[in-house]
Design an enzyme around this catalytic site. Structure first.
Site, PDB file in Angstrom:
ATOM      1  CB  ALA A  30      64.850  23.233 -10.545  1.00  0.00           C
TER       2      ALA A  30
ATOM      3  CG  PHE B 166      62.711  27.209 -13.429  1.00  0.00           C
ATOM      4  CD1 PHE B 166      61.531  27.788 -13.826  1.00  0.00           C
ATOM      5  CD2 PHE B 166      62.679  26.289 -12.401  1.00  0.00           C
ATOM      6  CE1 PHE B 166      60.324  27.467 -13.221  1.00  0.00           C
ATOM      7  CE2 PHE B 166      61.493  25.962 -11.782  1.00  0.00           C
ATOM      8  CZ  PHE B 166      60.316  26.542 -12.192  1.00  0.00           C
TER       9      PHE B 166
ATOM     10  CB  ILE C 292      55.689  24.227  -7.284  1.00  0.00           C
ATOM     11  CG1 ILE C 292      55.990  24.077  -8.783  1.00  0.00           C
ATOM     12  CG2 ILE C 292      56.223  25.559  -6.766  1.00  0.00           C
ATOM     13  CD1 ILE C 292      55.360  25.152  -9.666  1.00  0.00           C
TER      14      ILE C 292
ATOM     15  CG  HIS D 295      59.235  29.209  -4.803  1.00  0.00           C
ATOM     16  ND1 HIS D 295      60.402  28.822  -5.438  1.00  0.00           N
ATOM     17  CD2 HIS D 295      59.547  30.361  -4.141  1.00  0.00           C
ATOM     18  CE1 HIS D 295      61.362  29.679  -5.173  1.00  0.00           C
ATOM     19  NE2 HIS D 295      60.868  30.613  -4.384  1.00  0.00           N
TER      20      HIS D 295
ATOM     21  CB  CYS E  82      33.973  30.878  -2.529  1.00  0.00           C
ATOM     22  SG  CYS E  82      34.300  29.362  -3.478  1.00  0.00           S
TER      23      CYS E  82
ATOM     24  CB  CYS F  20      34.993  28.287  -8.236  1.00  0.00           C
ATOM     25  SG  CYS F  20      34.331  27.597  -6.701  1.00  0.00           S
TER      26      CYS F  20
ATOM     27  CB  SER G 155      71.965  27.574  -9.719  1.00  0.00           C
ATOM     28  OG  SER G 155      70.713  28.251  -9.805  1.00  0.00           O
TER      29      SER G 155
END
Length: 265
Positions: free
Chosen positions: A24, A35, A106, A122, A133, A173, A215
């Site tokens: 991070a 975080f 991410i 991640h 679908c 969707c 960390s």
């Protein structure tokens, strides 16, 4: 430049199969909070559920609207830009020195900076799929479908959420009306085995391993560094880590500041 920074610079400059393993802290200077620091995402405690619980698969399945309220307002930073660390790593790859970026993040900023081989342990907020679908949705499409504005009145929403509540905040969707799920690894979910195996192979092949902005407390991702068998381990992090004693070089500073200077000189 200090002797320590000069030594790290020389190692990076001579590396032919460099692998970067980051967390991070790599993205904090792009305006994305980490975080576990005092101002991090997990310091937010204004609800009866912890952030860890709200980012779990069981919570997503049971309270999708509340999950998306937290996810959109606390986890997504669509306007964030790559910082000097991302740019430096892309430059090392362009030079033919960087074998892979292995990231716990991410946000997709490594790719936006130009990196091609990025192993996202991640997952990524940039990818989203219908659970029914498998239709793909970009981050922009997900945000357009979710209609989340804030986390106000979440306690009341938690008490009242049912199949009929919060539907405007759940992205459905366009093809089949199934619920869309971000392609990120939630708590209670396993990491992608193919990505893990690629990360292990890259670290095993590395002549230089740079661990930065992490960390090393999140498992099983943090345990991947044990596969490095070389003697040029570089740890760059503002705080101390469990690897500091075994590292050949340790720099307690911003990963963006260090890589931004050492890769360009």
């Amino acid at each position: 430049m200090s002797n320590e920074w000069q030594a790290v610079h020389d190692v990076i400059r001579s590396g032919q199969r460099i692998v970067f393993f980051g967390g991070a802290g790599t993205s904090t200077e792009s305006g994305i909070p980490d975080f576990r620091s005092a101002n991090g995402i997990f310091a937010w405690k204004d609800m009866e559920f912890t952030p860890e619980q709200m980012l779990s698969r069981s919570f997503f399945d049971r309270y999708p609207a509340l999950f998306y309220q937290f996810y959109v307002t606390k986890m997504l930073y669509p306007n964030a830009e790559p910082n000097l660390a991302h740019v430096a790593l892309a430059k090392l790859e362009e030079r033919g020195q960087l074998l892979a970026v292995i990231t716990q993040n991410i946000d997709g900023l490594h790719q936006r900076a130009g990196s091609k081989r990025v192993l996202e342990l991640h997952g990524s907020v940039q990818r989203n799929y219908c659970m029914n679908c498998n239709q793909f949705y970009t981050l922009e499409e997900l945000l357009a479908l979710s209609h989340v504005s804030s986390l106000d009145n979440t306690q009341e929403k938690l008490r009242t959420e049912s199949a009929a509540d919060g539907q405007g905040e759940i992205p459905y969707c366009r093809q089949c009306n199934g619920v869309i799920k971000p392609d990120v690894v939630l708590y209670e979910e396993s990491l992608n085995m193919d990505t893990l195996e690629q990360a292990v192979r890259a670290i095993e092949q590395a002549d230089v391993l740079i661990v930065g902005g992490t960390s090393l407390t999140v498992q099983p991702a943090a345990s991947l560094v044990q596969y490095y068998k070389g003697d040029r381990l570089i740890v760059i992090n503002k705080s101390t880590t469990s690897l500091d004693r075994s590292a050949a070089y340790t720099v307690n500073d911003s990963i963006a500041a260090v890589l931004g200077q050492l890769v360009t000189v």
